[in-house]
Design a protein around this motif. Structure first.
Motif, PDB file in Angstrom:
ATOM      1  N   ARG A  27      78.914  96.842  15.607  1.00 26.81           N
ATOM      2  CA  ARG A  27      78.069  96.179  16.079  1.00 26.81           C
ATOM      3  C   ARG A  27      76.807  96.930  16.803  1.00 26.81           C
ATOM      4  O   ARG A  27      75.765  96.727  16.436  1.00 26.81           O
ATOM      5  N   LEU A  28      77.428  98.064  17.127  1.00 28.42           N
ATOM      6  CA  LEU A  28      76.599  99.117  17.732  1.00 28.42           C
ATOM      7  C   LEU A  28      75.498  99.602  16.643  1.00 28.42           C
ATOM      8  O   LEU A  28      74.318  99.682  16.828  1.00 28.42           O
ATOM      9  N   TRP A  29      75.950  99.979  15.431  1.00 26.04           N
ATOM     10  CA  TRP A  29      75.464 100.733  14.384  1.00 26.04           C
ATOM     11  C   TRP A  29      74.540  99.526  13.589  1.00 26.04           C
ATOM     12  O   TRP A  29      73.654  99.825  12.790  1.00 26.04           O
ATOM     13  N   GLU A  30      75.084  98.073  13.783  1.00 21.44           N
ATOM     14  CA  GLU A  30      74.262  97.142  12.798  1.00 21.44           C
ATOM     15  C   GLU A  30      72.956  97.342  13.781  1.00 21.44           C
ATOM     16  O   GLU A  30      71.627  97.350  12.845  1.00 21.44           O
ATOM     17  N   ARG A  31      72.696  97.245  14.989  1.00 19.45           N
ATOM     18  CA  ARG A  31      71.451  97.452  15.712  1.00 19.45           C
ATOM     19  C   ARG A  31      70.601  98.599  15.387  1.00 19.45           C
ATOM     20  O   ARG A  31      69.548  98.739  15.205  1.00 19.45           O
ATOM     21  N   LEU A  32      71.441  99.810  15.429  1.00 10.86           N
ATOM     22  CA  LEU A  32      70.848 100.969  15.280  1.00 10.86           C
ATOM     23  C   LEU A  32      70.257 101.322  13.770  1.00 10.86           C
ATOM     24  O   LEU A  32      69.297 101.888  13.385  1.00 10.86           O
ATOM     25  N   ALA A  33      71.129 100.670  12.735  1.00  9.84           N
ATOM     26  CA  ALA A  33      70.374 100.684  11.497  1.00  9.84           C
ATOM     27  C   ALA A  33      69.362  99.904  11.264  1.00  9.84           C
ATOM     28  O   ALA A  33      68.239 100.392  10.557  1.00  9.84           O
TER      29      ALA A  33
ATOM     30  N   LEU B  69      78.525  92.813   8.655  1.00  3.33           N
ATOM     31  CA  LEU B  69      77.187  92.842   9.409  1.00  3.33           C
ATOM     32  C   LEU B  69      76.589  94.171   9.301  1.00  3.33           C
ATOM     33  O   LEU B  69      75.276  94.425   8.876  1.00  3.33           O
ATOM     34  N   VAL B  70      77.342  95.378   9.455  1.00  6.77           N
ATOM     35  CA  VAL B  70      76.853  96.540   9.593  1.00  6.77           C
ATOM     36  C   VAL B  70      76.459  97.051   8.155  1.00  6.77           C
ATOM     37  O   VAL B  70      75.413  97.955   7.863  1.00  6.77           O
TER      38      VAL B  70
END
Length: 377
Positions: free
Chosen positions: A192-198, A251-252
Protein backbone atom coordinates in the motif's frame (compact mmCIF):
# COMPACT_ATOMS: atom_id res chain seq x y z
CA UNK A 1 25.04 40.92 -42.13
CA UNK A 2 23.43 42.94 -39.35
CA UNK A 3 19.79 42.08 -40.23
CA UNK A 4 20.74 38.40 -40.48
CA UNK A 5 22.52 38.56 -37.12
CA UNK A 6 19.43 40.20 -35.66
CA UNK A 7 17.21 37.34 -36.85
CA UNK A 8 19.65 34.77 -35.50
CA UNK A 9 19.83 36.61 -32.17
CA UNK A 10 16.04 36.85 -31.88
CA UNK A 11 15.67 33.15 -32.69
CA UNK A 12 18.33 32.24 -30.11
CA UNK A 13 16.62 34.31 -27.40
CA UNK A 14 13.22 32.77 -28.19
CA UNK A 15 14.62 29.21 -28.22
CA UNK A 16 16.39 29.79 -24.91
CA UNK A 17 13.26 31.22 -23.29
CA UNK A 18 11.22 28.29 -24.63
CA UNK A 19 13.74 25.84 -23.14
CA UNK A 20 13.57 27.61 -19.77
CA UNK A 21 9.79 27.62 -19.71
CA UNK A 22 9.52 24.01 -20.81
CA UNK A 23 11.99 22.82 -18.19
CA UNK A 24 11.12 24.97 -15.18
CA UNK A 25 7.63 26.40 -15.61
CA UNK A 26 5.47 24.04 -17.69
CA UNK A 27 6.15 20.47 -16.48
CA UNK A 28 3.78 18.17 -18.37
CA UNK A 29 5.85 15.07 -18.97
CA UNK A 30 7.77 16.86 -21.74
CA UNK A 31 11.22 17.52 -20.31
CA UNK A 32 13.55 20.12 -21.70
CA UNK A 33 15.70 18.69 -24.48
CA UNK A 34 18.78 20.67 -23.47
CA UNK A 35 18.99 19.30 -19.93
CA UNK A 36 18.50 15.69 -21.03
CA UNK A 37 21.10 16.00 -23.77
CA UNK A 38 23.61 17.44 -21.34
CA UNK A 39 22.86 14.62 -18.90
CA UNK A 40 23.31 11.95 -21.58
CA UNK A 41 26.53 13.54 -22.81
CA UNK A 42 27.93 13.72 -19.28
CA UNK A 43 26.93 10.13 -18.59
CA UNK A 44 28.67 8.88 -21.74
CA UNK A 45 31.80 10.82 -20.85
CA UNK A 46 31.84 9.39 -17.32
CA UNK A 47 31.21 5.84 -18.51
CA UNK A 48 34.11 6.06 -20.97
CA UNK A 49 36.40 7.57 -18.34
CA UNK A 50 35.50 4.98 -15.70
CA UNK A 51 35.60 1.94 -17.96
CA UNK A 52 39.14 0.90 -16.87
CA UNK A 53 38.05 0.92 -13.20
CA UNK A 54 35.98 -2.18 -12.33
CA UNK A 55 34.84 -1.21 -8.83
CA UNK A 56 31.19 -0.23 -8.53
CA UNK A 57 31.73 2.04 -5.52
CA UNK A 58 34.09 4.30 -7.51
CA UNK A 59 31.64 4.46 -10.39
CA UNK A 60 28.78 5.34 -8.05
CA UNK A 61 30.82 8.09 -6.38
CA UNK A 62 31.67 9.64 -9.75
CA UNK A 63 28.11 9.39 -11.09
CA UNK A 64 26.74 11.10 -7.99
CA UNK A 65 28.16 14.35 -9.42
CA UNK A 66 26.45 13.98 -12.79
CA UNK A 67 23.00 15.40 -11.98
CA UNK A 68 24.24 18.47 -10.02
CA UNK A 69 26.77 19.27 -12.75
CA UNK A 70 24.05 18.89 -15.38
CA UNK A 71 21.91 21.48 -13.59
CA UNK A 72 24.88 23.86 -13.46
CA UNK A 73 25.72 23.27 -17.13
CA UNK A 74 22.08 23.91 -18.10
CA UNK A 75 22.10 27.25 -16.30
CA UNK A 76 25.35 28.22 -18.03
CA UNK A 77 23.93 27.27 -21.43
CA UNK A 78 20.78 29.31 -20.82
CA UNK A 79 22.72 32.38 -19.76
CA UNK A 80 25.15 31.91 -22.62
CA UNK A 81 22.31 31.64 -25.13
CA UNK A 82 20.72 34.83 -23.83
CA UNK A 83 24.05 36.63 -23.83
CA UNK A 84 24.81 35.77 -27.44
CA UNK A 85 21.20 36.34 -28.53
CA UNK A 86 20.93 39.79 -26.99
CA UNK A 87 24.42 40.65 -28.20
CA UNK A 88 23.43 39.84 -31.79
CA UNK A 89 20.25 41.90 -31.40
CA UNK A 90 22.24 44.92 -30.19
CA UNK A 91 24.72 44.42 -33.01
CA UNK A 92 21.87 44.41 -35.55
CA UNK A 93 20.11 47.48 -34.12
CA UNK A 94 23.19 49.67 -33.73
CA UNK A 95 26.42 50.57 -35.36
CA UNK A 96 28.41 49.00 -32.51
CA UNK A 97 31.09 46.40 -33.23
CA UNK A 98 30.07 42.85 -32.37
CA UNK A 99 32.42 42.60 -29.37
CA UNK A 100 31.10 45.85 -27.91
CA UNK A 101 27.48 44.77 -28.49
CA UNK A 102 28.05 41.46 -26.68
CA UNK A 103 29.82 43.32 -23.87
CA UNK A 104 26.84 45.66 -23.46
CA UNK A 105 24.45 42.69 -23.51
CA UNK A 106 26.47 41.01 -20.77
CA UNK A 107 26.47 44.19 -18.72
CA UNK A 108 22.68 44.32 -18.89
CA UNK A 109 22.05 40.58 -18.56
CA UNK A 110 24.01 40.28 -15.34
CA UNK A 111 22.79 43.72 -14.13
CA UNK A 112 26.36 44.99 -13.78
CA UNK A 113 25.73 48.27 -15.57
CA UNK A 114 29.37 48.93 -16.42
CA UNK A 115 28.76 49.19 -20.18
CA UNK A 116 25.96 51.13 -21.81
CA UNK A 117 25.29 53.45 -24.73
CA UNK A 118 23.16 56.54 -24.77
CA UNK A 119 20.87 55.31 -27.54
CA UNK A 120 17.13 55.26 -26.79
CA UNK A 121 16.30 52.70 -29.46
CA UNK A 122 18.57 50.14 -27.71
CA UNK A 123 17.04 50.62 -24.27
CA UNK A 124 14.33 48.02 -24.87
CA UNK A 125 16.91 45.33 -25.59
CA UNK A 126 19.00 46.37 -22.59
CA UNK A 127 15.96 46.31 -20.30
CA UNK A 128 14.89 42.88 -21.59
CA UNK A 129 18.38 41.53 -21.02
CA UNK A 130 18.51 43.04 -17.53
CA UNK A 131 15.24 41.36 -16.62
CA UNK A 132 16.19 37.98 -18.14
CA UNK A 133 19.34 37.28 -16.14
CA UNK A 134 17.96 37.49 -12.58
CA UNK A 135 14.73 35.80 -13.69
CA UNK A 136 16.54 32.75 -15.09
CA UNK A 137 18.70 32.41 -11.98
CA UNK A 138 15.68 32.82 -9.69
CA UNK A 139 13.73 30.16 -11.59
CA UNK A 140 16.64 27.75 -11.37
CA UNK A 141 16.99 28.35 -7.63
CA UNK A 142 13.26 27.80 -7.08
CA UNK A 143 13.51 24.62 -9.16
CA UNK A 144 15.94 22.99 -6.72
CA UNK A 145 13.55 22.71 -3.72
CA UNK A 146 11.05 20.88 -5.92
CA UNK A 147 13.70 18.39 -6.97
CA UNK A 148 15.03 17.81 -3.47
CA UNK A 149 11.55 17.46 -1.96
CA UNK A 150 10.77 14.67 -4.44
CA UNK A 151 14.22 13.17 -3.83
CA UNK A 152 13.72 13.11 -0.06
CA UNK A 153 10.27 11.49 -0.29
CA UNK A 154 11.73 8.81 -2.52
CA UNK A 155 14.84 8.11 -0.48
CA UNK A 156 13.05 7.76 2.85
CA UNK A 157 11.09 4.77 1.55
CA UNK A 158 14.09 3.32 -0.29
CA UNK A 159 16.07 3.45 2.96
CA UNK A 160 13.28 1.75 4.91
CA UNK A 161 13.18 -1.03 2.32
CA UNK A 162 16.71 -2.17 3.18
CA UNK A 163 15.62 -4.04 6.32
CA UNK A 164 12.85 -5.83 4.40
CA UNK A 165 14.43 -6.51 1.01
CA UNK A 166 18.17 -6.36 1.58
CA UNK A 167 20.78 -4.01 0.19
CA UNK A 168 20.59 -3.96 -2.78
CA UNK A 169 16.92 -4.88 -2.65
CA UNK A 170 15.62 -8.03 -4.32
CA UNK A 171 12.02 -9.23 -4.63
CA UNK A 172 12.51 -12.84 -3.42
CA UNK A 173 14.58 -11.56 -0.50
CA UNK A 174 11.66 -9.41 0.59
CA UNK A 175 9.39 -12.48 0.74
CA UNK A 176 12.15 -14.54 2.35
CA UNK A 177 12.65 -12.12 5.23
CA UNK A 178 8.92 -11.76 5.75
CA UNK A 179 8.61 -15.54 5.94
CA UNK A 180 11.64 -15.81 8.21
CA UNK A 181 10.31 -13.45 10.89
CA UNK A 182 6.60 -14.15 10.38
CA UNK A 183 5.53 -10.82 8.93
CA UNK A 184 4.02 -11.99 5.65
CA UNK A 185 0.64 -10.50 6.67
CA UNK A 186 2.28 -7.09 7.00
CA UNK A 187 3.36 -7.08 3.36
CA UNK A 188 -0.03 -5.60 2.51
CA UNK A 189 1.01 -2.40 4.32
CA UNK A 190 4.26 -2.30 2.36
CA UNK A 191 2.43 -2.75 -0.94
CA UNK A 192 0.00 0.00 0.00
CA UNK A 193 2.84 2.37 0.85
CA UNK A 194 4.73 1.67 -2.37
CA UNK A 195 1.55 2.06 -4.42
CA UNK A 196 1.44 5.72 -3.37
CA UNK A 197 5.20 6.09 -3.76
CA UNK A 198 5.03 4.64 -7.29
CA UNK A 199 2.43 7.23 -8.23
CA UNK A 200 4.65 9.95 -6.73
CA UNK A 201 7.71 8.68 -8.61
CA UNK A 202 5.77 8.46 -11.86
CA UNK A 203 4.58 12.05 -11.58
CA UNK A 204 7.84 13.60 -10.36
CA UNK A 205 10.28 11.66 -12.54
CA UNK A 206 8.19 12.10 -15.69
CA UNK A 207 8.04 15.87 -15.16
CA UNK A 208 11.63 16.18 -13.91
CA UNK A 209 13.64 13.31 -15.47
CA UNK A 210 16.86 14.72 -14.03
CA UNK A 211 15.71 13.10 -10.77
CA UNK A 212 16.76 9.77 -12.28
CA UNK A 213 20.33 11.01 -12.05
CA UNK A 214 20.16 11.89 -8.35
CA UNK A 215 21.63 8.82 -6.67
CA UNK A 216 20.90 7.48 -3.22
CA UNK A 217 23.26 8.46 -0.37
CA UNK A 218 24.53 4.88 -0.14
CA UNK A 219 25.94 3.12 -3.22
CA UNK A 220 23.91 -0.08 -2.91
CA UNK A 221 20.55 1.69 -2.78
CA UNK A 222 18.55 2.75 -5.81
CA UNK A 223 15.00 3.98 -6.35
CA UNK A 224 14.47 1.92 -9.51
CA UNK A 225 15.99 -1.23 -7.98
CA UNK A 226 13.74 -0.77 -4.91
CA UNK A 227 10.63 -0.30 -7.05
CA UNK A 228 11.43 -3.39 -9.12
CA UNK A 229 12.05 -5.38 -5.93
CA UNK A 230 8.64 -4.49 -4.50
CA UNK A 231 6.89 -5.21 -7.80
CA UNK A 232 8.72 -8.54 -8.15
CA UNK A 233 7.77 -9.44 -4.57
CA UNK A 234 4.12 -8.63 -5.29
CA UNK A 235 4.17 -10.65 -8.52
CA UNK A 236 5.84 -13.57 -6.72
CA UNK A 237 3.31 -13.35 -3.91
CA UNK A 238 0.41 -13.57 -6.36
CA UNK A 239 2.05 -16.34 -8.37
CA UNK A 240 3.14 -18.54 -5.45
CA UNK A 241 0.26 -18.03 -2.98
CA UNK A 242 -2.77 -16.70 -4.85
CA UNK A 243 -5.29 -17.52 -2.11
CA UNK A 244 -3.43 -15.61 0.62
CA UNK A 245 -1.88 -12.78 -1.41
CA UNK A 246 -3.43 -9.44 -0.42
CA UNK A 247 -5.30 -7.32 -2.93
CA UNK A 248 -2.72 -4.60 -2.41
CA UNK A 249 -0.24 -6.74 -4.38
CA UNK A 250 -2.28 -6.21 -7.54
CA UNK A 251 -2.64 -2.51 -6.82
CA UNK A 252 1.09 -1.90 -6.36
CA UNK A 253 1.83 -3.76 -9.58
CA UNK A 254 -0.68 -1.66 -11.47
CA UNK A 255 0.63 1.58 -9.94
CA UNK A 256 4.22 0.50 -10.55
CA UNK A 257 4.04 -0.29 -14.23
CA UNK A 258 1.80 2.73 -14.82
CA UNK A 259 4.49 4.94 -13.24
CA UNK A 260 7.23 3.28 -15.28
CA UNK A 261 5.26 3.87 -18.47
CA UNK A 262 4.82 7.54 -17.64
CA UNK A 263 8.57 7.88 -17.21
CA UNK A 264 9.13 5.88 -20.41
CA UNK A 265 6.93 8.25 -22.40
CA UNK A 266 8.75 11.28 -21.01
CA UNK A 267 12.20 9.82 -21.71
CA UNK A 268 11.24 8.22 -25.05
CA UNK A 269 11.71 4.60 -24.07
CA UNK A 270 9.86 2.30 -26.46
CA UNK A 271 7.54 -0.26 -24.87
CA UNK A 272 4.53 -2.41 -25.68
CA UNK A 273 1.45 -0.73 -24.13
CA UNK A 274 -0.60 -3.93 -24.21
CA UNK A 275 1.67 -6.98 -23.91
CA UNK A 276 0.27 -10.50 -23.85
CA UNK A 277 0.78 -12.48 -20.62
CA UNK A 278 2.29 -15.21 -22.80
CA UNK A 279 5.00 -12.93 -24.25
CA UNK A 280 8.55 -13.97 -23.32
CA UNK A 281 10.50 -12.11 -20.64
CA UNK A 282 14.24 -11.62 -20.22
CA UNK A 283 14.45 -13.18 -16.75
CA UNK A 284 15.17 -16.90 -17.09
CA UNK A 285 13.31 -19.71 -15.38
CA UNK A 286 16.56 -20.75 -13.69
CA UNK A 287 16.89 -17.31 -12.09
CA UNK A 288 13.24 -17.44 -11.10
CA UNK A 289 13.68 -20.89 -9.56
CA UNK A 290 16.64 -19.67 -7.48
CA UNK A 291 14.55 -16.78 -6.19
CA UNK A 292 11.63 -19.02 -5.30
CA UNK A 293 14.01 -21.41 -3.57
CA UNK A 294 15.39 -18.58 -1.47
CA UNK A 295 11.93 -17.43 -0.38
CA UNK A 296 10.57 -20.92 0.38
CA UNK A 297 13.71 -22.05 2.21
CA UNK A 298 13.49 -19.02 4.50
CA UNK A 299 9.91 -19.82 5.47
CA UNK A 300 7.57 -18.28 2.91
CA UNK A 301 4.63 -20.62 2.41
CA UNK A 302 4.04 -21.35 -1.29
CA UNK A 303 0.91 -23.00 -2.66
CA UNK A 304 2.47 -23.61 -6.07
CA UNK A 305 5.78 -24.97 -7.23
CA UNK A 306 8.19 -22.80 -9.18
CA UNK A 307 7.13 -24.44 -12.44
CA UNK A 308 3.43 -23.84 -11.70
CA UNK A 309 4.01 -20.24 -10.61
CA UNK A 310 6.30 -19.30 -13.52
CA UNK A 311 3.63 -18.46 -16.16
CA UNK A 312 1.66 -16.38 -13.63
CA UNK A 313 4.75 -14.46 -12.56
CA UNK A 314 5.88 -13.92 -16.16
CA UNK A 315 2.39 -12.66 -17.03
CA UNK A 316 2.82 -9.89 -14.46
CA UNK A 317 6.47 -9.10 -15.17
CA UNK A 318 5.99 -8.67 -18.90
CA UNK A 319 4.21 -5.39 -18.10
CA UNK A 320 7.23 -3.70 -16.56
CA UNK A 321 10.42 -5.68 -17.14
CA UNK A 322 11.70 -3.99 -20.32
CA UNK A 323 11.13 -0.46 -19.00
CA UNK A 324 12.61 -1.32 -15.61
CA UNK A 325 15.74 -2.81 -17.18
CA UNK A 326 16.20 0.21 -19.47
CA UNK A 327 15.83 2.67 -16.58
CA UNK A 328 18.33 0.65 -14.54
CA UNK A 329 20.74 0.81 -17.48
CA UNK A 330 20.29 4.54 -18.14
CA UNK A 331 20.58 5.49 -14.48
CA UNK A 332 23.54 3.11 -13.94
CA UNK A 333 21.79 1.67 -10.89
CA UNK A 334 23.51 -0.82 -8.62
CA UNK A 335 23.60 -4.15 -10.53
CA UNK A 336 21.25 -6.02 -8.21
CA UNK A 337 19.71 -9.39 -9.01
CA UNK A 338 16.89 -9.37 -11.57
CA UNK A 339 17.64 -5.82 -12.80
CA UNK A 340 19.16 -6.50 -16.22
CA UNK A 341 22.42 -5.51 -17.91
CA UNK A 342 24.47 -2.32 -17.62
CA UNK A 343 26.69 -0.41 -20.03
CA UNK A 344 29.81 -1.51 -18.17
CA UNK A 345 31.17 -4.92 -17.12
CA UNK A 346 29.66 -6.05 -13.84
CA UNK A 347 28.50 -8.96 -11.78
CA UNK A 348 25.10 -9.10 -10.14
CA UNK A 349 25.33 -8.14 -6.48
CA UNK A 350 23.13 -10.17 -4.09
CA UNK A 351 21.70 -8.53 -0.97
CA UNK A 352 23.54 -8.75 2.34
CA UNK A 353 21.52 -11.12 4.54
CA UNK A 354 21.19 -11.65 8.29
CA UNK A 355 23.10 -14.93 8.10
CA UNK A 356 26.06 -13.04 6.63
CA UNK A 357 26.74 -11.63 10.10
CA UNK A 358 28.93 -13.89 12.22
CA UNK A 359 28.40 -14.13 16.00
CA UNK A 360 32.16 -14.62 16.50
CA UNK A 361 32.87 -10.99 15.76
CA UNK A 362 33.29 -11.44 12.01
CA UNK A 363 31.15 -9.42 9.66
CA UNK A 364 30.74 -10.45 6.05
CA UNK A 365 31.50 -7.61 3.67
CA UNK A 366 31.47 -7.72 -0.11
CA UNK A 367 35.22 -7.94 -0.10
CA UNK A 368 35.22 -10.87 2.39
CA UNK A 369 34.98 -11.40 6.15
CA UNK A 370 36.79 -9.06 8.49
CA UNK A 371 37.17 -9.09 12.27
CA UNK A 372 36.15 -6.20 14.49
CA UNK A 373 38.65 -4.95 17.08
CA UNK A 374 38.10 -6.29 20.58
CA UNK A 375 35.30 -4.53 22.42
CA UNK A 376 33.80 -2.93 19.27
CA UNK A 377 30.12 -3.54 18.63
Amino acid sequence: MRPLCGLVGLALVLLTVASILRTLVVPRGKPGTLMMRLWRAGRVALCVTLRPFPGYELRDAALSWLAPLTLLATLICWLGGLLIGYGLLLFALSGLPLAVAVREAGSSLFTLGFASTDRPHLSAVDFAAAASGPLVIALQISYLPTLYAAFNRREVEVSLLDARGGEPSWGPELLARAGLIGTVEQLADLYRLWERLAADIGESHANYPILMGFRSPKPYRSWIVGLLAVMDAAALHLALSPSTAPGEARLVLRAGFTALREIARATRIAYDPDPSPADPIILTFEEFGNGVGRAVTAGFVAERTAAEAWPHFAGWRVNYESIGYELCRRSDAVPALWTGPRDWPHRSIPPVRPEDRRPTGQVFHRGGPTTRPAGQR
